[in-house]
Every structure is written in C-alpha cells, then in structure tokens.
Design a protein around this motif. Structure first.
Motif, PDB file in Angstrom:
ATOM      1  N   ARG A  20       0.849  -1.202   0.000  1.00  0.00           N
ATOM      2  CA  ARG A  20       0.000   0.000   0.000  1.00  0.00           C
ATOM      3  C   ARG A  20       0.880   1.246   0.000  1.00  0.00           C
ATOM      4  N   GLN A  21       0.532   2.215  -0.850  1.00  0.00           N
ATOM      5  CA  GLN A  21       1.274   3.472  -0.932  1.00  0.00           C
ATOM      6  C   GLN A  21       0.373   4.578  -1.455  1.00  0.00           C
ATOM      7  N   ALA A  22       0.691   5.793  -1.069  1.00  0.00           N
ATOM      8  CA  ALA A  22      -0.086   6.953  -1.499  1.00  0.00           C
ATOM      9  C   ALA A  22       0.225   7.287  -2.952  1.00  0.00           C
ATOM     10  N   VAL A  23      -0.780   7.790  -3.647  1.00  0.00           N
ATOM     11  CA  VAL A  23      -0.623   8.301  -5.007  1.00  0.00           C
ATOM     12  C   VAL A  23      -1.356   9.630  -5.092  1.00  0.00           C
ATOM     13  N   GLU A  24      -1.116  10.370  -6.167  1.00  0.00           N
ATOM     14  CA  GLU A  24      -1.843  11.615  -6.366  1.00  0.00           C
ATOM     15  C   GLU A  24      -3.335  11.288  -6.454  1.00  0.00           C
ATOM     16  N   PRO A  25      -4.167  11.967  -5.691  1.00  0.00           N
ATOM     17  CA  PRO A  25      -5.594  11.633  -5.677  1.00  0.00           C
ATOM     18  C   PRO A  25      -6.255  11.772  -7.049  1.00  0.00           C
ATOM     19  N   ILE A  26      -7.157  10.846  -7.315  1.00  0.00           N
ATOM     20  CA  ILE A  26      -8.022  10.912  -8.487  1.00  0.00           C
ATOM     21  C   ILE A  26      -9.441  11.031  -7.953  1.00  0.00           C
ATOM     22  N   ALA A  27     -10.121  12.094  -8.369  1.00  0.00           N
ATOM     23  CA  ALA A  27     -11.456  12.376  -7.824  1.00  0.00           C
ATOM     24  C   ALA A  27     -12.462  12.580  -8.946  1.00  0.00           C
ATOM     25  N   TRP A  28     -13.706  12.270  -8.640  1.00  0.00           N
ATOM     26  CA  TRP A  28     -14.822  12.560  -9.549  1.00  0.00           C
ATOM     27  C   TRP A  28     -16.106  12.548  -8.748  1.00  0.00           C
ATOM     28  N   THR A  29     -17.145  13.080  -9.360  1.00  0.00           N
ATOM     29  CA  THR A  29     -18.472  13.073  -8.752  1.00  0.00           C
ATOM     30  C   THR A  29     -19.335  12.093  -9.524  1.00  0.00           C
ATOM     31  N   ALA A  30     -19.821  11.057  -8.835  1.00  0.00           N
ATOM     32  CA  ALA A  30     -20.730  10.085  -9.453  1.00  0.00           C
ATOM     33  C   ALA A  30     -22.135  10.664  -9.392  1.00  0.00           C
ATOM     34  N   ARG A  31     -22.767  10.767 -10.546  1.00  0.00           N
ATOM     35  CA  ARG A  31     -24.114  11.339 -10.634  1.00  0.00           C
ATOM     36  C   ARG A  31     -25.174  10.281 -10.922  1.00  0.00           C
ATOM     37  N   GLU A  32     -24.736   9.018 -10.944  1.00  0.00           N
ATOM     38  CA  GLU A  32     -25.668   7.904 -11.129  1.00  0.00           C
ATOM     39  C   GLU A  32     -25.002   6.629 -10.626  1.00  0.00           C
ATOM     40  N   PHE A  33     -25.821   5.615 -10.375  1.00  0.00           N
ATOM     41  CA  PHE A  33     -25.297   4.284 -10.078  1.00  0.00           C
ATOM     42  C   PHE A  33     -25.975   3.310 -11.023  1.00  0.00           C
ATOM     43  N   ALA A  34     -25.351   2.150 -11.223  1.00  0.00           N
ATOM     44  CA  ALA A  34     -25.812   1.228 -12.261  1.00  0.00           C
ATOM     45  C   ALA A  34     -25.848  -0.203 -11.759  1.00  0.00           C
ATOM     46  N   LEU A  35     -26.775  -0.975 -12.321  1.00  0.00           N
ATOM     47  CA  LEU A  35     -26.802  -2.421 -12.140  1.00  0.00           C
ATOM     48  C   LEU A  35     -26.071  -3.006 -13.346  1.00  0.00           C
ATOM     49  N   VAL A  36     -25.050  -3.815 -13.072  1.00  0.00           N
ATOM     50  CA  VAL A  36     -24.160  -4.290 -14.123  1.00  0.00           C
ATOM     51  C   VAL A  36     -24.132  -5.813 -14.161  1.00  0.00           C
ATOM     52  N   ARG A  37     -24.141  -6.326 -15.377  1.00  0.00           N
ATOM     53  CA  ARG A  37     -23.966  -7.766 -15.626  1.00  0.00           C
ATOM     54  C   ARG A  37     -22.526  -7.969 -16.082  1.00  0.00           C
ATOM     55  N   SER A  38     -21.836  -8.918 -15.456  1.00  0.00           N
ATOM     56  CA  SER A  38     -20.493  -9.303 -15.873  1.00  0.00           C
ATOM     57  C   SER A  38     -20.573 -10.673 -16.525  1.00  0.00           C
ATOM     58  N   PHE A  39     -20.023 -10.775 -17.728  1.00  0.00           N
ATOM     59  CA  PHE A  39     -19.935 -12.059 -18.414  1.00  0.00           C
ATOM     60  C   PHE A  39     -18.660 -12.729 -17.911  1.00  0.00           C
ATOM     61  N   ILE A  40     -18.804 -13.700 -17.043  1.00  0.00           N
ATOM     62  CA  ILE A  40     -17.655 -14.304 -16.374  1.00  0.00           C
ATOM     63  C   ILE A  40     -16.694 -14.923 -17.390  1.00  0.00           C
ATOM     64  N   GLY A  41     -15.410 -14.564 -17.216  1.00  0.00           N
ATOM     65  CA  GLY A  41     -14.361 -15.105 -18.069  1.00  0.00           C
ATOM     66  C   GLY A  41     -14.228 -14.429 -19.424  1.00  0.00           C
ATOM     67  N   ARG A  42     -15.056 -13.392 -19.683  1.00  0.00           N
ATOM     68  CA  ARG A  42     -15.013 -12.744 -20.991  1.00  0.00           C
ATOM     69  C   ARG A  42     -14.583 -11.280 -20.920  1.00  0.00           C
ATOM     70  N   SER A  43     -14.267 -10.783 -19.747  1.00  0.00           N
ATOM     71  CA  SER A  43     -13.850  -9.381 -19.592  1.00  0.00           C
ATOM     72  C   SER A  43     -14.825  -8.428 -20.269  1.00  0.00           C
ATOM     73  N   GLN A  44     -16.100  -8.657 -20.029  1.00  0.00           N
ATOM     74  CA  GLN A  44     -17.138  -7.855 -20.680  1.00  0.00           C
ATOM     75  C   GLN A  44     -18.242  -7.552 -19.677  1.00  0.00           C
ATOM     76  N   TYR A  45     -18.716  -6.301 -19.699  1.00  0.00           N
ATOM     77  CA  TYR A  45     -19.812  -5.868 -18.849  1.00  0.00           C
ATOM     78  C   TYR A  45     -20.961  -5.358 -19.711  1.00  0.00           C
ATOM     79  N   GLU A  46     -22.164  -5.423 -19.135  1.00  0.00           N
ATOM     80  CA  GLU A  46     -23.347  -4.827 -19.740  1.00  0.00           C
ATOM     81  C   GLU A  46     -24.103  -4.099 -18.635  1.00  0.00           C
ATOM     82  N   VAL A  47     -24.334  -2.810 -18.825  1.00  0.00           N
ATOM     83  CA  VAL A  47     -25.125  -2.050 -17.866  1.00  0.00           C
ATOM     84  C   VAL A  47     -26.587  -2.367 -18.137  1.00  0.00           C
TER      85      VAL A  47
END
Length: 191
Positions: A156-183
């Motif tokens: 564990r080590q510090a890094v320059e912060p990366i920040a953003w504002t999330a304006r929504e949340f999502a339900l996501v499907r992950s295709f296991i073993g295929r490195s693919q998502y579908e919102v």
C-alpha cells in the motif's frame, strides 16, 4: 464478494455475475488508466490493465449465476428505484494489492468512505435485503477500482488523488471469463 456458487442444476455452469457500481467520468477513467499503465512499467507487472470502459467502484455484489436471473434483476431494480441520494464525491488516493487466495491478486486504487458514499452503500444494501436478495457484504466497505490482476504484490502506498463526482449508479452484468460488462439499468443521484 461472495465466494459461494448458487445451487446449480445438472449441466449448468456459472456464466454471469451481477453488481451495483459507480463509474468514473471520462477524465477520471483516463487518469486511472494512465496510473495503471505507469504502475505496470514501474513495477514490471506482466498483467494487462483493465480497460477504461470497465473501471468502476463496486457498491454491492449480488452474486454469480447460471445466466441472468430475471427475478433477481427485477428485485434489484425495484430496490434501486427507492434510493434517494445526492451525487457522490469519490477521492481515491492510494494503491496496493488486495490479499487473496488466488495467485493473481487485484491491484487497486482505493480511498476512504466519505458521506454520502457510505450512506448510499448502506441504504442500497438495506433495500436489497428488504427486497429478498441475500447479500454477502464485507464488514468494512472500501471504495476501490481494480486496475489489474498480477502475481506480484504491491504494498500500500499513497498516489496523487483521483477524484470525480458520481451522478448515477448502475446495475451491471459481468460475463464471467469474458472481460465484458453490460449495464442493465441506471439511476440518477440527485441533489
């Protein structure tokens, strides 16, 4: 995250998982991808970085399934519709490898839980459980973005912060073993 598989019928295999997520905006996703690329070089990591379109913070993991269970999706959507939360500020300022049983450990960019992020995770979890979805929640929610999976462990080590504002949340499907998502669905976070 649950390590247990659902009850499978003969001949079935796990093909999908479902989770709720917060996605970084385009600028934050680009900075996270740049960080992952730099870390690969600095630490001589062999694994490929996760593509920018798959970078996310998991709010809650619903499980792994043989196919996409329509009933779980419907229950999850009903629960998510009941959530009222303002936009969520995320600040991720450290990296490190998560411990695990697998040979390849996730290298993550993480941060502390601030409000309203903690409230969103808690409220959504409570709503999902009330809707009949059994969750295996980690006792301490740690917001993080997985950068890659590698055999090399990074302390564990510090890094320059990366920040953003999330304006929504999502339900996501992950295709296991295929490195693919579908919102599957999105819900706004409104002030």
């Amino acid at each position: 995250m649950s390590d247990t598989a659902p009850d499978l019928k003969p001949g079935e295999r796990i093909t999908d998982s479902l989770f709720f997520a917060l996605y970084p905006d385009a600028a934050a996703a680009a900075r996270i991808a740049e960080l992952a690329a730099r870390l690969r070089i600095e630490h001589r990591l062999k694994a490929r970085a996760i593509s920018a379109d798959r970078l996310h913070v998991t709010l809650l993991y619903l499980g792994a399934f043989a196919g996409v269970p329509a009933d779980v999706v419907a229950q999850a959507c009903t629960a998510a519709c009941r959530i009222a939360s303002p936009p969520v500020e995320l600040v991720l300022d450290r990296i490190g490898s998560f411990a695990g049983r697998r040979a390849k450990r996730p290298l993550v960019l993480s941060g502390d839980v601030a409000e309203p992020l903690g409230a969103l995770e808690h409220t959504l979890g409570t709503a999902l459980e009330a809707a009949g979805i059994a969750l295996k929640r980690h006792p301490r929610f740690t917001p993080h973005v997985t950068l890659l999976y590698d055999e090399h462990r990074i302390a564990r080590q510090a890094v320059e912060p990366i920040a953003w504002t999330a304006r929504e949340f999502a339900l996501v499907r992950s295709f296991i073993g295929r490195s693919q998502y579908e919102v599957l669905a999105r819900w706004p976070l409104l002030s």
